[in-house]
Design a protein around this motif. Sequence first.
Motif, PDB file in Angstrom:
ATOM      1  N   VAL A 118      58.033  59.717  42.966  1.00 41.95           N
ATOM      2  CA  VAL A 118      56.979  58.788  43.311  1.00 41.95           C
ATOM      3  C   VAL A 118      55.742  59.210  44.019  1.00 41.95           C
ATOM      4  N   MET A 158      42.308  52.724  44.468  1.00 39.77           N
ATOM      5  CA  MET A 158      43.420  53.503  44.166  1.00 39.77           C
ATOM      6  C   MET A 158      43.529  54.759  45.283  1.00 39.77           C
ATOM      7  N   LEU A 192      50.105  61.271  51.973  1.00 42.05           N
ATOM      8  CA  LEU A 192      49.995  61.801  53.021  1.00 42.05           C
ATOM      9  C   LEU A 192      51.220  61.787  54.201  1.00 42.05           C
ATOM     10  N   PHE A 193      51.562  60.333  53.986  1.00 45.54           N
ATOM     11  CA  PHE A 193      52.719  60.099  55.174  1.00 45.54           C
ATOM     12  C   PHE A 193      53.943  59.623  54.265  1.00 45.54           C
ATOM     13  N   GLY A 194      54.026  59.658  53.302  1.00 46.08           N
ATOM     14  CA  GLY A 194      55.265  58.916  52.613  1.00 46.08           C
ATOM     15  C   GLY A 194      56.254  59.896  51.907  1.00 46.08           C
ATOM     16  N   MET A 195      56.011  61.111  52.112  1.00 45.77           N
ATOM     17  CA  MET A 195      57.026  62.044  51.616  1.00 45.77           C
ATOM     18  C   MET A 195      58.533  61.714  51.744  1.00 45.77           C
ATOM     19  N   ASN A 196      58.759  61.497  52.796  1.00 44.98           N
ATOM     20  CA  ASN A 196      60.189  60.807  53.227  1.00 44.98           C
ATOM     21  C   ASN A 196      60.767  59.527  53.066  1.00 44.98           C
ATOM     22  N   ARG A 197      59.613  58.771  52.361  1.00 44.30           N
ATOM     23  CA  ARG A 197      59.866  57.444  52.404  1.00 44.30           C
ATOM     24  C   ARG A 197      60.083  56.854  50.973  1.00 44.30           C
ATOM     25  N   VAL A 198      59.550  57.700  49.750  1.00 41.10           N
ATOM     26  CA  VAL A 198      59.439  57.509  48.528  1.00 41.10           C
ATOM     27  C   VAL A 198      60.325  58.588  48.004  1.00 41.10           C
ATOM     28  N   TYR A 214      49.306  47.255  43.882  1.00 42.08           N
ATOM     29  CA  TYR A 214      49.655  48.422  44.668  1.00 42.08           C
ATOM     30  C   TYR A 214      49.312  48.213  46.085  1.00 42.08           C
ATOM     31  N   PHE A 253      55.824  51.430  53.718  1.00 40.50           N
ATOM     32  CA  PHE A 253      55.699  51.602  55.207  1.00 40.50           C
ATOM     33  C   PHE A 253      56.156  50.327  55.870  1.00 40.50           C
ATOM     34  N   SER A 284      54.146  61.734  59.888  1.00 41.18           N
ATOM     35  CA  SER A 284      54.317  63.178  59.581  1.00 41.18           C
ATOM     36  C   SER A 284      54.010  63.522  58.218  1.00 41.18           C
ATOM     37  N   PRO A 332      48.625  54.815  57.456  1.00 41.48           N
ATOM     38  CA  PRO A 332      48.628  54.926  55.855  1.00 41.48           C
ATOM     39  C   PRO A 332      47.791  53.730  55.474  1.00 41.48           C
ATOM     40  N   ALA A 338      42.459  55.465  48.281  1.00 40.90           N
ATOM     41  CA  ALA A 338      42.513  55.054  49.489  1.00 40.90           C
ATOM     42  C   ALA A 338      43.908  54.803  49.656  1.00 40.90           C
ATOM     43  N   THR A 339      44.398  54.061  48.788  1.00 49.42           N
ATOM     44  CA  THR A 339      45.964  53.257  49.050  1.00 49.42           C
ATOM     45  C   THR A 339      46.956  54.311  48.911  1.00 49.42           C
ATOM     46  N   PHE A 340      46.860  55.163  47.524  1.00 45.32           N
ATOM     47  CA  PHE A 340      47.799  56.272  47.235  1.00 45.32           C
ATOM     48  C   PHE A 340      47.712  57.400  48.190  1.00 45.32           C
ATOM     49  N   LEU A 341      46.494  57.508  49.040  1.00 48.35           N
ATOM     50  CA  LEU A 341      46.438  58.616  50.001  1.00 48.35           C
ATOM     51  C   LEU A 341      47.328  58.427  51.063  1.00 48.35           C
ATOM     52  N   GLY A 342      47.729  57.166  51.534  1.00 44.70           N
ATOM     53  CA  GLY A 342      48.523  57.042  52.371  1.00 44.70           C
ATOM     54  C   GLY A 342      49.768  57.314  52.228  1.00 44.70           C
ATOM     55  N   VAL A 343      50.249  56.898  50.902  1.00 42.29           N
ATOM     56  CA  VAL A 343      51.685  57.457  50.362  1.00 42.29           C
ATOM     57  C   VAL A 343      51.788  58.965  50.378  1.00 42.29           C
TER      58      VAL A 343
END
Lengths: 447, 332
Positions: A125, A106, A115-121, B314, B322, B330, B53, A108-113
């Motif tokens: 979310v 949990m 860190l890098f997902g702010m303009n993708r979700v 998930y 992604f 970024s 990611p 590791a997976t949501f860390l990706g979102v």
Amino acid sequence: MLDTLLLSRIQFATNISFHILFPTITIALGWFLVFFKVRYDITNHPVWLRAYRFWVKIFALTFALGVVSGITMSFQFGTNWPGFMEKVGNIAGPLLGYEVLTAFFMEATFLGVMLFGMNRVSPRVHTLSTIVVAVGTTISAFWILSLNSWMQTPAGFELRNGIVYPTDWLAVIFNPSFPYRFFHMLLASGLTAAFLIAGVSSYRLLKKDNKHAPNMTLKVSLTVACLLAPLQIFVGDLHGLNTLQHQPQKVAAMEGAWETQKGLPLVLFAIPNEDTRTNDFAIEIPKAASLILTHDLNGEIKGLNEFEGAHPPVKPVFFGFRIMVGMGMLMIAVAFITRLSLWRNKRLSHWQLKILVAMSFSGWVATLAGWYVTEIGRQPYLVSGVLTVEEAVTTVASSNVAISLAAYLLVYIVLLVLYIRTLFYTADKAVQVEEYDYSIVEEVRHA
Amino acid sequence: MLNPEMLSYIYGGLMALAILVYAILDGYDLGVGILLPTNNDTDADTMIASIGPFWDANETWLVLAVGLALIAFPMAHSIILQALYLPITVMLIGLIIRGVAFDFRAKAKVKHKKLWDTMFKLGSILAAFMQGFMLGLYVMSFETSMLSLLFALLSGAGVVGAYTLIGAAWLVLKTEGELQSKAIHWCQFAGRVTFIGVIAVSIVNPLINSDVYKAWFESPTLAVLLTLPVLCLALFVVQDRILQTLKLNTKKGGWLPFALSAVIFILCFFGLTYSFYPYVVPGQLTIFDAVAAPESLNFLLYGVIVVVPTIIIYTIFSYRVFWGKVQPLSYY
């Protein structure tokens, strides 16, 4: 040549000491990030986004170091302590298994979102992902502290042919020392992260960073430190009483108490001498230890001589305890004084900022000292009363352990230096950034 | 309460699944690390961004695989880990270096970035090679003869090749333009090398290990079994042809090399497990001898039933977030 047992112990201590530095920060820093992000969602004020963006970078770096040193830990049981899994694997296995299943994936997976997902979700979310990461780090702490506490105060099991079998899982998980140790560690993490944030924020202020964000994070972190510190004294006291009940020999070593006596003095300083079984150069407060431990001036405390041959080495436990308490007291004093100045004068003096920078890693010192007290205090056992450290050690040749230990030491020293340097380098870079760049903020809001 | 035999099957299967998923997922991000150029900063940034990611969660499958071995087959776990003491240490140091390099390259001083890229590449090669090396020793029942060391070296090179293949295929899927063209060439080259590697390992393995020979060539279903390597080798050829077509038109089928690489991984993994089943330590311990106490495994099974599907959901969510061609990394 040192033997495999001693080398394996040094190696495990090295690995786990290095590893725990990073989760100690991330467990609480995750919740600080949730706070920054939620404040930003509510107020839409860019200072919170600034704070979030700066500290999420530190989180990412710290988390990465925790992950890589944690993977190493997962191999150590098999490579160096095969007896541990062979004897108590039926308990330790599922607890570790639940940690991997309910926390590691949990986080590791949501860390990706995160860190890098702010303009993708959507912002919602993204905030949710930040919360999930914080929850994950806390769940991870839950399981590993449950296992550690079970090793200190085993419960809910039976021995059949020398192997441990579970009889009651609730009793295993919520073993007698677990709730105290869990909250003690969570608070330690909160204080460690608070002092790190206060230290790095002060560093930025000293570097003439006149933006709003470092002032804001300084204020938040000192407020949190002032709230958590008294709570930590309270929980620490309860934890001590629990240890007295279940592991009296550990408390005796912490207090430097050789003889069983009523009205035990509180030893402020001494050098415990295991040959003469007395304390040299002792400075004591009469009856104070009995008062703290039994809440009665004439309460009876068992001394080390009751456990001769089966108690932990006294010096490291005795001094570790004093370092932890001393550092804790210093942290409380500094937190209260600086928070008060901040309230009165709206700013801190040059010297106060310098002291906070110097105390950036004070939480590490107190936490490590505390862990040394509780872990060395369990010796000679690996699992109290069930398995000794000596029985669990590997059959691997000592030369191989020496090679791996040397390699780990080298890598860890280099990484620790680099981590601290990069932390302040990231702060230097933040100093040079202009005050709110509203275009970025707008971009994010509309993405 | 399930009985020990059922639990052996379930946990044996889960452990195999975790190892397979690890090899595919961390395989591609290790492969990207192996391919990382140290003289082209733009390409390096894009390649790192394509795995950014995911790498952390991918590596967690290794922890799960080791964890399951530890939990379900503790005796096997301690035999294997003690036998592989030094290679494991080297692999872990490789994983540590590459894990931290990922963060330091973006956060440390710009003049040190190239150094961290080199560390990332070296760490990836070290970790991949050691995994193959250990697989080779495992296949040879941890003998320390010259022959088994040579086989382990071959196996190490084979795994580096296979991870490079799936890493390049990932880049074909996730990148575009010039970098994608390079990735297509890398993929084709790595595919050919891995093709030779798989053939070499498949011929050598039964020749030097009589148990493996028996499992395959004295089986009544030899004809059925042999479709497996034949299919695997055919897929290599198909993939090579697809990459040839992609060189001319990258618009369609960019996902095919990755999918085919994953299928090749599955087939090779199946071949390997078939060779040793039901042994968990070759020639010494079967999954039935090594299984832990049923009360512990049943207790964990509740978690497995609830949590593993959640993890899969998930994980899919994260890959969807992604989705598509990679964009610069970024934090905002």
